[in-house]
Design a protein around this motif. Structure first.
Motif: not given
Length: 180
Positions: A74-97
């Motif tokens: 059921a868990l697998v069925d619910q996930s199929l075709g769905k968008d996946v997200y991660l928290p913005l806080s997990s992104l490394p900070k970018l600098t410069g350009k």
């Protein structure tokens, strides 16, 4: 977790094998950053639901074969075709350009002479040439994102200064004779 606090990582496209694994197709230029995912958020009925990862391996260059902890059919069925997200806080900070597309929404584009070229409304990355879509004097202006054109990214004052070809902005603002 709220969707506004996250970024789109990809989509669960299909099952893999008989053990309840799924394939996560990544929507990123740097898939190698996601070697060791511990959890993801799957959008189900408008809500972001946490799924914890037991193990993952590369299926292709931009796709992960994922086994969820405590997985059920059921868990697998619910996930199929769905968008996946991660928290913005997990992104490394970018600098410069360098910048993330989501972070520069609302920034002004300035040309090398500090002339206003519009406020970034969105970024289209669905075509071969990625471009900013800005709003200038109530008109939509399209500006290609070309690394060599970017002079400065100012995060404090929220602008990107670019060296734009002469006449690019005029194409969108000055009516042609055909339009008159």
């Amino acid at each position: 977790m709220r969707k506004e606090d996250c970024y789109l990582l990809g989509k669960i496209t299909r099952r893999h094998g008989l053990a309840g694994n799924v394939i996560l197709k990544l929507d990123t230029d740097q898939p190698e950053l996601y070697n060791k995912l511990e959890s993801i958020f799957v959008e189900i009925n408008g809500l972001l639901v946490p799924f914890f990862i037991e193990k993952s391996s590369w299926s292709k260059l931009d796709a992960l074969n994922i086994a969820f902890k405590n997985s059920t059919e059921a868990l697998v069925d619910q996930s199929l075709g769905k968008d996946v997200y991660l928290p913005l806080s997990s992104l490394p900070k970018l600098t410069g350009k360098q910048f993330y597309y989501h972070e520069i929404i609302g920034y002004n584009i300035l040309d090398e002479n500090d002339n206003d070229c519009g406020v970034i409304r969105s970024v289209n990355d669905q075509t071969a040439q990625v471009y900013f879509i800005t709003n200038l004097d109530g008109k939509e202006v399209v500006i290609p994102i070309i690394k060599n054109w970017i002079i400065e990214v100012n995060r404090e004052e929220r602008f990107i200064k670019m060296e734009l070809p002469e006449g690019l902005i005029d194409v969108f603002l000055i009516p042609s004779k055909k339009d008159e």
